[in-house]
Design a protein around this motif. Structure first.
Motif, PDB file in Angstrom:
ATOM      1  N   SER A  62     -12.638   2.244  -2.013  1.00  0.00           N
ATOM      2  CA  SER A  62     -13.845   1.571  -2.492  1.00  0.00           C
ATOM      3  C   SER A  62     -13.661   0.717  -3.747  1.00  0.00           C
ATOM      4  N   ASN A  63     -12.834   1.062  -4.684  1.00  0.00           N
ATOM      5  CA  ASN A  63     -12.711   0.248  -5.889  1.00  0.00           C
ATOM      6  C   ASN A  63     -11.548  -0.733  -5.816  1.00  0.00           C
ATOM      7  N   CYS A  94      -3.832  -2.069   7.994  1.00  0.00           N
ATOM      8  CA  CYS A  94      -4.570  -2.618   6.868  1.00  0.00           C
ATOM      9  C   CYS A  94      -4.086  -1.895   5.612  1.00  0.00           C
ATOM     10  N   ALA A  95      -4.100  -2.583   4.495  1.00  0.00           N
ATOM     11  CA  ALA A  95      -3.742  -1.952   3.228  1.00  0.00           C
ATOM     12  C   ALA A  95      -4.632  -2.518   2.135  1.00  0.00           C
ATOM     13  N   SER A  96      -4.801  -1.736   1.072  1.00  0.00           N
ATOM     14  CA  SER A  96      -5.569  -2.237  -0.060  1.00  0.00           C
ATOM     15  C   SER A  96      -4.931  -1.775  -1.354  1.00  0.00           C
ATOM     16  N   LYS A  97      -5.208  -2.511  -2.418  1.00  0.00           N
ATOM     17  CA  LYS A  97      -4.775  -2.061  -3.732  1.00  0.00           C
ATOM     18  C   LYS A  97      -5.827  -2.407  -4.762  1.00  0.00           C
ATOM     19  N   GLU A  98      -5.729  -1.668  -5.882  1.00  0.00           N
ATOM     20  CA  GLU A  98      -6.812  -1.695  -6.860  1.00  0.00           C
ATOM     21  C   GLU A  98      -6.828  -2.984  -7.645  1.00  0.00           C
ATOM     22  N   GLN A 115       0.111  -0.436  -2.818  1.00  0.00           N
ATOM     23  CA  GLN A 115      -0.733  -0.689  -1.659  1.00  0.00           C
ATOM     24  C   GLN A 115      -0.869   0.602  -0.867  1.00  0.00           C
ATOM     25  N   TYR A 116      -2.090   0.922  -0.508  1.00  0.00           N
ATOM     26  CA  TYR A 116      -2.355   2.106   0.292  1.00  0.00           C
ATOM     27  C   TYR A 116      -2.657   1.665   1.719  1.00  0.00           C
ATOM     28  N   TYR A 128      -4.967  -6.424   2.672  1.00  0.00           N
ATOM     29  CA  TYR A 128      -3.838  -6.962   3.428  1.00  0.00           C
ATOM     30  C   TYR A 128      -3.916  -6.519   4.885  1.00  0.00           C
ATOM     31  N   TRP A 129      -3.384  -7.365   5.743  1.00  0.00           N
ATOM     32  CA  TRP A 129      -3.112  -6.970   7.122  1.00  0.00           C
ATOM     33  C   TRP A 129      -1.628  -7.182   7.401  1.00  0.00           C
TER      34      TRP A 129
END
Lengths: 115, 111
Positions: free
Chosen positions: A27-28, A92-96, A104-105, A33-34
């Motif tokens: 969420s934050n 999919c990945a995201s980072k803060e 990246q998670y 990324y894909w």
């Protein structure tokens, strides 16, 4: 612990059909990324997204692909007219924050099979 | 064309052995080097992110070093355990927010 989620886990589609792969980043997180991995090959970068726009994309990410963050939580990858060679695992990945030093998670992936 | 290489492609070690593998990456447009551990049917798990030449990071029995001038990173596992069996991926992040993965090193630890 917060995690990236992806739906569906598996999708089978006919060649030429449109598919939308969904991701809910942590969420934050602000950077998204894909990636994809065709069976037996490397993980390949597709696109990075920040501040509601694409910040970088690879040669793979042609006009058939698009990404969107339609609301505050979802991040989607659309393939307009699927081809057989689009069959792959999509992550999919995201980072803060970024780009420095932020991990990246990754989500669990969506396995797409195009027939 | 930016390319990331990893060696060896696969590795079989006995439980208790220490091991290491290599990641080679371009020395230009460097931003960060990531190591991931990837078990079958799971998502890649981040191990380390390194940005500075000479960086060394450690997490339990696993450590990594970074040489940005010559474009390589080493991952070390001390006293391998069966649960260390996985594919270890390195990924090179460029200064323009693009990430390029290596092909991975598949590690099997034999009890």
């Amino acid at each position: 612990e917060p995690e990236v989620t992806q739906t569906p886990s598996h999708q089978v589609t006919q060649m030429g059909q449109e598919v939308i792969l969904r991701c809910v980043p942590i969420s934050n997180h602000l950077y998204f990324y894909w990636y994809r991995q065709i069976l037996g090959q490397k993980v390949e970068f597709l696109v990075s997204f920040y501040n509601n726009e694409i910040s970088e994309k690879s040669e793979i990410f042609d006009d058939q692909f698009s990404v969107e963050r339609p609301d505050g939580s979802n991040f989607t990858l659309k393939i307009r007219s699927t081809k057989l060679e689009d069959s792959a695992m999509y992550f999919c990945a995201s980072k803060e924050r970024g780009p420095y030093q932020e991990t990246q998670y990754f989500g669990p992936g969506t396995r797409l099979l195009v027939l | 064309i930016l390319n990331v290489e990893q060696s060896p492609q696969s590795l079989h070690v006995q439980e208790g052995d220490s091991t290491n593998f290599t990641c080679g990456f371009p020395s230009s447009n460097f931003y960060a080097l990531h190591w991931y551990r990837w078990e079958t049917a799971k998502s890649p798990e981040a191990l380390f992110v390194m940005t500075l030449n000479g960086d060394e990071k450690k997490k339990g029995r696993i450590s990594a070093t970074l040489n940005t001038k010559e474009g390589y990173s080493y991952l070390y596992i001390k006293g391998s355990q069966p649960e260390d069996s996985a594919t270890y991926l390195c990924a090179f992040e460029t200064s323009y927010d693009k990430v390029i993965f290596g092909p991975g090193t598949s590690l099997s630890v034999i009890p």
